[in-house]
Structures are given as C-alpha cells and as structure tokens.
Enzyme design. Structure first.
Site, short mmCIF file in Angstrom:
data_model
loop_
_atom_site.label_atom_id
_atom_site.label_comp_id
_atom_site.label_asym_id
_atom_site.label_seq_id
_atom_site.Cartn_x
_atom_site.Cartn_y
_atom_site.Cartn_z
N LYS A 1 0.86 -1.19 0.00
CA LYS A 1 0.00 0.00 0.00
C LYS A 1 0.89 1.23 0.00
O LYS A 1 1.99 1.20 0.54
CB LYS A 1 -0.86 0.01 1.26
CG LYS A 1 -2.05 0.93 1.16
CD LYS A 1 -3.22 0.23 0.52
CE LYS A 1 -4.42 1.11 0.35
NZ LYS A 1 -5.60 0.31 0.01
N ASP B 1 -7.00 4.36 -4.59
CA ASP B 1 -7.66 4.22 -3.29
C ASP B 1 -8.30 5.59 -3.03
O ASP B 1 -8.50 6.36 -3.99
CB ASP B 1 -6.64 3.82 -2.21
CG ASP B 1 -7.29 3.30 -0.93
OD1 ASP B 1 -7.68 2.13 -0.89
OD2 ASP B 1 -7.43 4.06 0.05
N1 GLU Z 1 -7.31 0.28 -2.91
C1 GLU Z 1 -8.07 -0.90 -3.19
C2 GLU Z 1 -8.03 -1.81 -1.99
O1 GLU Z 1 -8.06 -1.34 -0.88
C3 GLU Z 1 -7.66 -1.55 -4.50
C4 GLU Z 1 -6.23 -1.93 -4.60
C5 GLU Z 1 -5.80 -2.43 -5.97
O2 GLU Z 1 -6.62 -2.48 -6.87
O3 GLU Z 1 -4.63 -2.76 -6.10
O4 GLU Z 1 -8.03 -3.02 -2.07
#
Ligand code: GLU
Length: 447
Positions: free
Chosen positions: A124, A164
């Site tokens: 992340k 996100d």
């Molecule tokens: N931000 C989204 C999550 O919390 C998607 C992440 C992604 O697609 O890599 O899973």
C-alpha cells in the site's frame, strides 16, 4: 503462539501506531486457535514474520502549486509481503495518511489479496497530499512528482499500485504518463488504467459490485433475499457508486447515502438511472458532498454533519474510511433491526463496533473479504495486460462474481461457529493466512 506476548511485543515495537496495532490485533485474536492447532506455523515463526513489513519506503514529494509556491508532502510505499505474488495495493492521497495508515492498509491487503485466489502479495502507498480543492494542474504536478520517486520501487513483476481514496482514473493516468516518460515502457505497472490504454472493463465498479456479490452470499446463507431490502451506504465515492448500481439492479433499495457534509435520506430509494447518474456527476466534480442531491430530488432529505447509521435499514454498507462506524452506531443499527453489515471501507468499523455486531449475531463481513473485488479486478487487469488482450464486460464480471463466491465460501469454511453463526472476521483471517503462510514455509527463510 502466545497472543498476549505477541501483542505486547508488537505494541513495544510500534508505539504510536494505533491503526496498525488495531488491524494486527484483530487478525491475531482470530487466528490464534488455528495457529496453535498447527505447530509448524510457530516452528517457522510465520506469525512474527507476517507482522513485519518486508520494506517501507518513505520519500519527499516537492511540487509547485498554482501560485508558484513550493509545497512539500510525504510519500510512502509499504511493501508488506511478496510470498504469493508481486506487491499489490492502492495509493491513498488523503491528509490523514501517515506511516501508521500505510502499514495497517498494507497488512490488511496481504490477507485480502490472498483471499482473492489470485497471485498477488500485499502493499500500500500514498501521501498526505490533499486533492480536495486542488486544480487539475496541481493534481497533475503532484502525481508526476510522486511518480518520479515511486517509479524506483515498482514494476509489473515487483509492485503494482492502483487507486484508493483520493486516487481515481485521472490520477492513475497522470502517474502512468510520468512512469512511461521515465522508463520508456508501456507495461502493466499500475491498475485502474483507462480502457484505451490497458485498463479493464468493470474495474471502476468492481469494489462496489464485489461487495454486493459478497452480500448475496451472506443473504443466501440465511435463506434470505436482497429484493426490497433497505440499505444505507456511507462514503459518497467510487465504491458506494458501484454498490448503488448493483443494489438497484438486484432490487434492493438504497435509502441513505452520506458524504463529508452529512447524509441524505431518500424514502423512494436511490434506484433510478437518473439518480445514479447524478451521483456520478457529483462524484466527477470531486467534492463528494451530498447536499446538492437533496436540492435536485425532492424525495431526498439532507441531514448535516451526521452519518447514515441512524436510519432504519436492513443492511449497512460503510464505504468511506477506517473507523467510520463505532460501537454506538452499531448499537443503533442493531436496535433498528439491521441484520447485515458489509464493511466495504478498509477497517471501517471500530473493534468495539465489531464486538457489538457479533454479540447481536448480525452478519458482519470485514473489509478484507467484502471489498476484495476491487483488487481482484486489478488482478484481472494484470492478467489482461500480461496476455495483451481485453476481456469483455461479461467475462470480467463473471470472474469477479466467481472470486467473491469463493471468498465467501472460504469465510464460511473457516468461520462457521457451533451455533451456525458465521464469524466472517475469523473466516477471512484464517483463510487469508493459510495461503501466505504455506508459501512462506515453502520458500525458506527468505523474509
Ligand atoms: N485500494 C483498493 C483496496 O483497498 C484496491 C487496490 C488495488 O486495486 O490494487 O483493495
């Protein structure tokens, strides 16, 4: 595994990181029995190893605003665990972003990605940059400056970021452009791309669609149906938009939806194409407020400064941000007869809220299971990029549906209690843990 000792060590090692400790505690207390029944995990110190991110990158992002003034933000990428695939997870641009936020999200992502059945590790990233009120030029310059540094650490086979909170298709585009300019290669290094340049159909709707597919599994488990159910959604963003579309399609009635300014209650339901389109229009303007909705549609009433959990509904779907639903909200929902809470934001409910919901036997799905459809569809985007082809809407939707079903069955498999109640938190954590743990054991003491 000694839960108390592990938690004490973790608290000592990570002081002032309450979000990370909250996320870790929830996992540890639900996997402790399973780990103790399988001594190999202790032998290889899997739990201790999963708790430690493999790498944390923290960097400076300097950029120039429209007034010509230099702005300095902090950028992060937490590469948490690569045991089952390249690091994968979104980028969050929000003033609340700290190393703590990034660590908790990356930790959650590792378990979530494991649940999707696809080969993706957990990561992340993001920044404390606040896109609200910034011009398009400012957002673009920030994204470019952010990518100038981030590009050193990512790649289609190593780490694949996505969106996100605060990062949507526009920001992915700006970052992708800069990545290509620096590296000179058009590869699947980001997901959530536009359809014309490597994106996948259904990706924008996927988190919301996936949450509703998961909800259908929960309803079926209770021999219940979605038709006519009243729903409250929080977080007037992309995720709530996708959920609203699918809920309307399946015959549920979204009666409340909230944004940063308050919530709207619409007795008639936010089900018509006109209302959903208007929701999208408000979204595109990027201020995410809901008050204009009540001005446009007379059936909707606006309540300032409050969350939608006081409305009488059958189903609550938090889609905004961590800890947005607390124990008092949970008690109100229970009192009003709510039977299902589908946490679609990451760690959207406080630990105390989850206790209340489970005590009252409300079916509660944790974010890492319910919102996995977003990253799962990112995984499908990666597959399409790798194969250099594009699946149809139906193909992607069918795969997403299959993945959500499989996550639901896994939660039931590991979370069903003696009285038949499904502890989805435990089910998701144990199922997510197993795959990562087995991969780590097989790959030796590398991480
Ligand atoms: N931000 C989204 C999550 O919390 C998607 C992440 C992604 O697609 O890599 O899973």
């Amino acid at each position: 595994m000694n839960f108390k000792k592990l938690m004490a060590d973790l608290e000592a090692k990570n002081p002032a990181q309450p979000l990370y400790l909250q996320a870790a505690k929830e996992v540890l207390e639900t996997i402790v029995d399973f780990v103790n029944e399988n001594p190999k995990y202790d032998k290889y110190k899997i739990v201790e190893r999963i708790l430690e991110p493999e790498r944390i990158v923290k960097f400076k992002v300097s950029w120039v605003d429209d007034k010509g003034e230099i702005q300095i933000n902090r950028g992060y990428r937490v590469q948490h665990n690569m045991a089952i695939g390249p690091y994968k997870g979104g980028l969050r641009f929000h003033p609340s972003v700290t190393e703590d936020t990034m660590k908790f999200l990356a930790f959650e992502q590792t378990f979530k990605n494991s649940l999707t059945t696809l080969p993706m590790g957990g990561g992340k990233g993001g920044s404390d940059f606040d896109p609200q009120g910034k011009s398009e030029g400012e957002v673009m310059r920030f994204c470019q400056a952010f990518m100038m540094e981030l590009q050193k650490y990512i790649g289609p086979e190593t780490d694949v970021p996505a969106g996100d909170i605060g990062v949507g298709g526009r920001e992915i585009g700006f970052m992708y452009g800069m990545y290509k300019k620096i590296r000179g290669e058009h590869v699947g290094v980001l997901t959530g791309k536009g359809l014309e340049w490597g994106g996948s159909l259904i990706r924008p709707e996927a988190t919301g669609f996936g949450a509703v597919y998961f909800l259908e599994g929960m309803l079926a488990e209770n021999k219940d149906s979605i038709k006519g159910k009243k729903v409250a959604l929080s977080g007037y963003g992309n995720v709530a938009w996708g959920a609203a579309i699918k809920l309307a399609e399946l015959g549920a009635k979204v009666v409340a939806i909230s944004g940063p300014d308050g919530y709207i209650y619409d007795e008639e339901g936010i089900t018509s194409q006109e209302k959903i389109n208007y929701m999208d229009e408000l979204l595109q303007t990027r201020n995410n407020v809901v008050a204009p909705f009540a001005k446009k549609f007379p059936s909707a009433k606006f309540t300032a400064g409050k969350r939608p959990w006081e409305v009488k509904v059958d189903i609550a779907i938090p889609c905004a941000i961590q800890n947005e639903l607390d124990a008092d909200d949970a008690k109100t929902l229970i009192k009003n007869g709510c039977k299902y809470v589908v946490e679609t934001s990451n760690m959207g409910c406080t630990a105390d809220a989850v206790v209340e919901l489970q005590k009252a036997k409300v079916a509660f799905a944790p974010g890492k299971a319910a919102n996995a459809g977003g990253v799962a569809t990112s995984g499908l985007e990666m597959s399409q990029n790798g194969m250099k082809l594009m699946w149809t809407r139906e193909e992607v939707d069918q795969k997403l549906n299959g993945i959500m079903n499989s996550i639901h069955s896994n939660c039931v498999k590991y979370g069903k209690e003696k009285d038949g109640y499904i502890n989805y938190v435990k089910g998701a954590n144990v199922a997510g843990f197993i795959k990562v743990a087995e991969a780590m054991i097989a790959q030796g003491i590398a991480y």
